[in-house]
Design a protein around this motif. Structure first.
Motif, PDB file in Angstrom:
ATOM      1  N   GLY A 288       0.803  -1.211   0.000  1.00  0.00           N
ATOM      2  CA  GLY A 288       0.000   0.000   0.000  1.00  0.00           C
ATOM      3  C   GLY A 288       0.837   1.261   0.000  1.00  0.00           C
ATOM      4  O   GLY A 288       0.302   2.373   0.126  1.00  0.00           O
ATOM      5  N   ASP A 289       2.164   1.112  -0.158  1.00  0.00           N
ATOM      6  CA  ASP A 289       3.061   2.264  -0.101  1.00  0.00           C
ATOM      7  C   ASP A 289       4.364   1.875  -0.794  1.00  0.00           C
ATOM      8  O   ASP A 289       4.922   0.793  -0.553  1.00  0.00           O
ATOM      9  CB  ASP A 289       3.329   2.629   1.363  1.00  0.00           C
ATOM     10  CG  ASP A 289       4.170   3.897   1.519  1.00  0.00           C
ATOM     11  OD1 ASP A 289       4.555   4.477   0.490  1.00  0.00           O
ATOM     12  OD2 ASP A 289       4.438   4.279   2.673  1.00  0.00           O
ATOM     13  N   ALA A 290       4.883   2.775  -1.647  1.00  0.00           N
ATOM     14  CA  ALA A 290       6.112   2.463  -2.378  1.00  0.00           C
ATOM     15  C   ALA A 290       7.367   2.661  -1.532  1.00  0.00           C
ATOM     16  O   ALA A 290       8.411   2.065  -1.839  1.00  0.00           O
ATOM     17  CB  ALA A 290       6.209   3.345  -3.630  1.00  0.00           C
ATOM     18  N   ALA A 291       7.291   3.465  -0.479  1.00  0.00           N
ATOM     19  CA  ALA A 291       8.495   3.825   0.277  1.00  0.00           C
ATOM     20  C   ALA A 291       9.276   2.608   0.784  1.00  0.00           C
ATOM     21  O   ALA A 291      10.490   2.508   0.556  1.00  0.00           O
ATOM     22  CB  ALA A 291       8.136   4.767   1.416  1.00  0.00           C
ATOM     23  N   PRO A 292       8.640   1.645   1.509  1.00  0.00           N
ATOM     24  CA  PRO A 292       9.433   0.519   2.017  1.00  0.00           C
ATOM     25  C   PRO A 292       9.972  -0.371   0.897  1.00  0.00           C
ATOM     26  O   PRO A 292      11.053  -0.965   1.035  1.00  0.00           O
ATOM     27  CB  PRO A 292       8.439  -0.247   2.901  1.00  0.00           C
ATOM     28  CG  PRO A 292       7.086   0.164   2.426  1.00  0.00           C
ATOM     29  CD  PRO A 292       7.237   1.571   1.964  1.00  0.00           C
ATOM     30  N   VAL A 293       9.254  -0.466  -0.212  1.00  0.00           N
ATOM     31  CA  VAL A 293       9.703  -1.310  -1.316  1.00  0.00           C
ATOM     32  C   VAL A 293      10.912  -0.682  -2.009  1.00  0.00           C
ATOM     33  O   VAL A 293      11.905  -1.353  -2.293  1.00  0.00           O
ATOM     34  CB  VAL A 293       8.561  -1.535  -2.328  1.00  0.00           C
ATOM     35  CG1 VAL A 293       9.040  -2.384  -3.503  1.00  0.00           C
ATOM     36  CG2 VAL A 293       7.377  -2.195  -1.638  1.00  0.00           C
ATOM     37  N   VAL A 294      10.836   0.610  -2.281  1.00  0.00           N
ATOM     38  CA  VAL A 294      11.973   1.313  -2.898  1.00  0.00           C
ATOM     39  C   VAL A 294      13.173   1.287  -1.953  1.00  0.00           C
ATOM     40  O   VAL A 294      14.316   1.077  -2.384  1.00  0.00           O
ATOM     41  CB  VAL A 294      11.580   2.762  -3.251  1.00  0.00           C
ATOM     42  CG1 VAL A 294      12.813   3.571  -3.679  1.00  0.00           C
ATOM     43  CG2 VAL A 294      10.538   2.770  -4.362  1.00  0.00           C
ATOM     44  N   ALA A 295      12.932   1.479  -0.661  1.00  0.00           N
ATOM     45  CA  ALA A 295      14.023   1.445   0.324  1.00  0.00           C
ATOM     46  C   ALA A 295      14.712   0.091   0.328  1.00  0.00           C
ATOM     47  O   ALA A 295      15.949   0.014   0.422  1.00  0.00           O
ATOM     48  CB  ALA A 295      13.475   1.775   1.716  1.00  0.00           C
ATOM     49  N   ALA A 296      13.924  -0.986   0.210  1.00  0.00           N
ATOM     50  CA  ALA A 296      14.512  -2.326   0.193  1.00  0.00           C
ATOM     51  C   ALA A 296      15.397  -2.530  -1.039  1.00  0.00           C
ATOM     52  O   ALA A 296      16.458  -3.160  -0.957  1.00  0.00           O
ATOM     53  CB  ALA A 296      13.403  -3.373   0.232  1.00  0.00           C
ATOM     54  N   GLU A 297      14.968  -1.998  -2.171  1.00  0.00           N
ATOM     55  CA  GLU A 297      15.784  -2.114  -3.380  1.00  0.00           C
ATOM     56  C   GLU A 297      17.112  -1.380  -3.207  1.00  0.00           C
ATOM     57  O   GLU A 297      18.182  -1.907  -3.529  1.00  0.00           O
ATOM     58  CB  GLU A 297      15.027  -1.535  -4.589  1.00  0.00           C
ATOM     59  CG  GLU A 297      13.782  -2.306  -4.989  1.00  0.00           C
ATOM     60  CD  GLU A 297      14.097  -3.650  -5.621  1.00  0.00           C
ATOM     61  OE1 GLU A 297      15.204  -3.805  -6.175  1.00  0.00           O
ATOM     62  OE2 GLU A 297      13.241  -4.548  -5.556  1.00  0.00           O
ATOM     63  N   ARG A 303      19.496  -1.007  -8.383  1.00  0.00           N
ATOM     64  CA  ARG A 303      18.757   0.103  -8.974  1.00  0.00           C
ATOM     65  C   ARG A 303      17.270  -0.200  -8.894  1.00  0.00           C
ATOM     66  O   ARG A 303      16.856  -1.360  -8.959  1.00  0.00           O
ATOM     67  CB  ARG A 303      19.158   0.288 -10.427  1.00  0.00           C
ATOM     68  CG  ARG A 303      20.575   0.758 -10.643  1.00  0.00           C
ATOM     69  CD  ARG A 303      20.854   0.951 -12.124  1.00  0.00           C
ATOM     70  NE  ARG A 303      19.936   1.893 -12.737  1.00  0.00           N
ATOM     71  CZ  ARG A 303      19.921   2.196 -14.021  1.00  0.00           C
ATOM     72  NH1 ARG A 303      20.755   1.603 -14.853  1.00  0.00           N
ATOM     73  NH2 ARG A 303      19.052   3.072 -14.499  1.00  0.00           N
ATOM     74  N   VAL A 304      16.469   0.837  -8.761  1.00  0.00           N
ATOM     75  CA  VAL A 304      15.020   0.641  -8.755  1.00  0.00           C
ATOM     76  C   VAL A 304      14.600   0.265 -10.170  1.00  0.00           C
ATOM     77  O   VAL A 304      14.799   1.034 -11.111  1.00  0.00           O
ATOM     78  CB  VAL A 304      14.292   1.910  -8.296  1.00  0.00           C
ATOM     79  CG1 VAL A 304      12.784   1.680  -8.288  1.00  0.00           C
ATOM     80  CG2 VAL A 304      14.783   2.334  -6.913  1.00  0.00           C
ATOM     81  N   PRO A 305      14.044  -0.937 -10.384  1.00  0.00           N
ATOM     82  CA  PRO A 305      13.696  -1.358 -11.749  1.00  0.00           C
ATOM     83  C   PRO A 305      12.604  -0.490 -12.350  1.00  0.00           C
ATOM     84  O   PRO A 305      11.729   0.019 -11.649  1.00  0.00           O
ATOM     85  CB  PRO A 305      13.217  -2.809 -11.564  1.00  0.00           C
ATOM     86  CG  PRO A 305      12.838  -2.932 -10.134  1.00  0.00           C
ATOM     87  CD  PRO A 305      13.713  -1.976  -9.387  1.00  0.00           C
ATOM     88  N   GLY A 306      12.683  -0.322 -13.672  1.00  0.00           N
ATOM     89  CA  GLY A 306      11.652   0.432 -14.371  1.00  0.00           C
ATOM     90  C   GLY A 306      11.880   1.925 -14.432  1.00  0.00           C
ATOM     91  O   GLY A 306      11.012   2.652 -14.924  1.00  0.00           O
ATOM     92  N   ILE A 342       5.971   4.921  -7.061  1.00  0.00           N
ATOM     93  CA  ILE A 342       7.371   4.488  -7.178  1.00  0.00           C
ATOM     94  C   ILE A 342       8.230   5.608  -7.748  1.00  0.00           C
ATOM     95  O   ILE A 342       9.305   5.922  -7.229  1.00  0.00           O
ATOM     96  CB  ILE A 342       7.471   3.229  -8.067  1.00  0.00           C
ATOM     97  CG1 ILE A 342       6.878   2.020  -7.346  1.00  0.00           C
ATOM     98  CG2 ILE A 342       8.922   2.949  -8.470  1.00  0.00           C
ATOM     99  CD1 ILE A 342       6.683   0.815  -8.242  1.00  0.00           C
ATOM    100  N   VAL A 343       7.761   6.228  -8.833  1.00  0.00           N
ATOM    101  CA  VAL A 343       8.530   7.304  -9.466  1.00  0.00           C
ATOM    102  C   VAL A 343       8.723   8.465  -8.510  1.00  0.00           C
ATOM    103  O   VAL A 343       9.825   9.023  -8.372  1.00  0.00           O
ATOM    104  CB  VAL A 343       7.832   7.773 -10.767  1.00  0.00           C
ATOM    105  CG1 VAL A 343       8.530   8.997 -11.343  1.00  0.00           C
ATOM    106  CG2 VAL A 343       7.805   6.649 -11.797  1.00  0.00           C
ATOM    107  N   THR A 344       7.657   8.847  -7.814  1.00  0.00           N
ATOM    108  CA  THR A 344       7.720   9.984  -6.885  1.00  0.00           C
ATOM    109  C   THR A 344       8.649   9.683  -5.714  1.00  0.00           C
ATOM    110  O   THR A 344       9.456  10.534  -5.303  1.00  0.00           O
ATOM    111  CB  THR A 344       6.311  10.310  -6.364  1.00  0.00           C
ATOM    112  OG1 THR A 344       5.447  10.603  -7.471  1.00  0.00           O
ATOM    113  CG2 THR A 344       6.348  11.514  -5.432  1.00  0.00           C
ATOM    114  N   THR A 345       8.546   8.462  -5.194  1.00  0.00           N
ATOM    115  CA  THR A 345       9.389   8.087  -4.048  1.00  0.00           C
ATOM    116  C   THR A 345      10.850   8.020  -4.451  1.00  0.00           C
ATOM    117  O   THR A 345      11.734   8.525  -3.746  1.00  0.00           O
ATOM    118  CB  THR A 345       8.939   6.726  -3.484  1.00  0.00           C
ATOM    119  OG1 THR A 345       7.560   6.800  -3.090  1.00  0.00           O
ATOM    120  CG2 THR A 345       9.800   6.321  -2.300  1.00  0.00           C
ATOM    121  N   ALA A 346      11.138   7.405  -5.581  1.00  0.00           N
ATOM    122  CA  ALA A 346      12.527   7.273  -6.030  1.00  0.00           C
ATOM    123  C   ALA A 346      13.143   8.613  -6.384  1.00  0.00           C
ATOM    124  O   ALA A 346      14.364   8.783  -6.311  1.00  0.00           O
ATOM    125  CB  ALA A 346      12.592   6.323  -7.232  1.00  0.00           C
ATOM    126  N   ALA A 347      12.299   9.578  -6.776  1.00  0.00           N
ATOM    127  CA  ALA A 347      12.809  10.899  -7.164  1.00  0.00           C
ATOM    128  C   ALA A 347      13.507  11.607  -6.016  1.00  0.00           C
ATOM    129  O   ALA A 347      14.350  12.482  -6.233  1.00  0.00           O
ATOM    130  CB  ALA A 347      11.668  11.754  -7.701  1.00  0.00           C
TER     131      ALA A 347
END
Length: 418
Positions: A288-297, A303-306, A342-347
């Motif tokens: 339900g949130d990209a933050a923990p997933v991007v952090a794990a990558e 690199r964050v895929p995509g 994902i895009v916003t979090t990775a930015a």
């Protein structure tokens, strides 16, 4: 009036091996490699122990090498290959001079493929596979372990189709085009359908859908799949395409050239990238949130895929075209929101645009497809581009895709190991 005597032809003189090597900008050993590959003719020097070479032939080879390398012979620069197929320029790309995203949005995958192969549109064209080819491919694919991935199946299907094609070694343009028009539907037909009672009819996108999803395809989803295939037909000299051209340079038949491309495609930095993005999207939807997933990558050093593309400092035009179509698919809304997250979090870490792998992942997740579906779409689509490049390479000098290695090991002679 006396006829004038012709001017002396100084270029017909003979060059020594040393002079030839200096003119070509290579080592003397490489000169003899040119001889063994049939690119130079040598003649024994009757007054000495070395070989001599025709100056005109050497100068012609030097000019050709300079054109093909994009620099001076022996410069060691990046390999440059002349092509009339795809141009990538300023966050846009073109097939034979035509905007590729517009072409794919207005024409079917089969029509885009025909344009890439021949420079001619064939409205309404469809590709069909001979029954014998499909039967051989299915028998071979069915013999694989159940856990085999789609690219394994496609590679085996290509080999099986080659085995039943007596014309596979005919590299004339018409025959290769005939191979292309039957191989691609054979590859699709060899993949096991996921829904019972499916009939292999209609567009290639429709036939492929049944191998990717158990759902009934709606018009918007089929249009998106067809456009994705058209967008992915070619992308200049990607790693898999270079492998295809190397195989074609050695005059491997089209089935073998496609097999070379499929082998490279399995790398996680190439065709498999959409599968990584698919799994990440599923994780974001579950969390339900990209933050923990991007952090794990990022914590894992990945690199964050995509995200991002080395050829597009701005937005990937293929992703832009697909996202526009995905906006028209109501079932894609959750996956689209996750992708935006994902895009916003990775930015916050690095500002990168979404690439086509993330757009494919949104599509495959929204349509209930497996993680490998994006790779399958990529492989089927790119087969048309690989054959286009093989056709170009068949028209070039054989074995030109042969760079010279720079040996950095122990200098000989070394003692034999004990």
């Amino acid at each position: 009036m006396r006829d004038q005597e012709p001017a002396p032809d100084h270029t017909s003189r003979r060059l020594s091996t040393k002079e030839t090597a200096e003119l070509l900008g290579v080592k003397p050993e490489t000169v003899y490699a040119y001889v063994s590959r049939g690119q130079l003719d040598s003649r024994r020097d009757p007054g000495g122990r070395g070989s001599t070479f025709d100056a005109r032939e050497v100068e012609s080879l030097a000019r050709r090498n300079k054109r093909e390398s994009g620099g001076s012979p022996g410069s060691g620069g990046d390999l440059s290959v002349r092509t009339r197929l795809t141009l990538i320029d300023k966050d846009r790309y073109y097939f034979r001079g035509v905007d590729a995203t517009e072409l794919a949005s207005r024409h079917s995958y089969e029509e885009v493929a025909e344009w890439l192969w021949t420079g001619t549109l064939r409205p309404g064209v469809t590709f069909t596979a001979p029954k014998a080819f499909v039967a051989a491919a299915r028998r071979s694919v069915n013999a694989l372990p159940e856990h085999s991935d789609p690219v394994d199946r496609l590679r085996v299907a290509a080999i099986a189709a080659a085995a039943v094609d007596p014309l596979r070694f005919d590299l004339s343009e018409d025959t290769v085009l005939g191979t292309a028009r039957t191989l691609i539907p054979t590859l699709v037909a060899a993949l096991p359908p996921l829904s019972a009672g499916h009939r292999d009819e209609g567009s290639l996108a429709h036939r492929l859908w049944a191998r990717l999803s158990v759902r009934i395809a709606d018009e918007a989803s089929l249009r998106t799949l067809d456009t994705a295939l058209g967008l992915l037909v070619d992308h200049d000299l990607a790693a898999s395409t270079l492998a295809v051209r190397v195989a074609a340079s050695a005059r491997a038949h089209p089935y073998a050239a496609v097999s070379a491309g499929l082998g490279v495609l399995e790398g996680p930095l190439h065709g498999a990238a959409s599968g990584l993005a698919h799994r990440m999207l599923v994780d974001v939807l579950d969390e339900g949130d990209a933050a923990p997933v991007v952090a794990a990558e990022l914590r894992a050093g990945r690199r964050v895929p995509g995200l991002g593309h080395r050829l597009y400092p701005g937005e990937d035009p293929r992703a832009r075209a697909l996202f526009a179509l995905l906006e028209e698919m109501p079932q894609a809304a959750p996956a689209l929101a996750a992708a935006h997250d994902i895009v916003t979090t990775a930015a916050r870490h690095t500002p990168l645009h979404a690439n086509v792998d993330l757009a494919l992942a949104v599509f495959t997740v929204a349509c209930g497809m497996g993680a490998s579906a994006g790779e399958t779409i990529f492989a089927v689509a790119r087969t048309a581009g690989w054959i286009a490049h093989a056709l170009e390479e068949y028209g070039e000098r054989p074995l030109r895709m042969r760079p010279s290695g720079t040996y950095v090991g122990e200098r000989p002679p070394q003692p034999l190991p004990e």
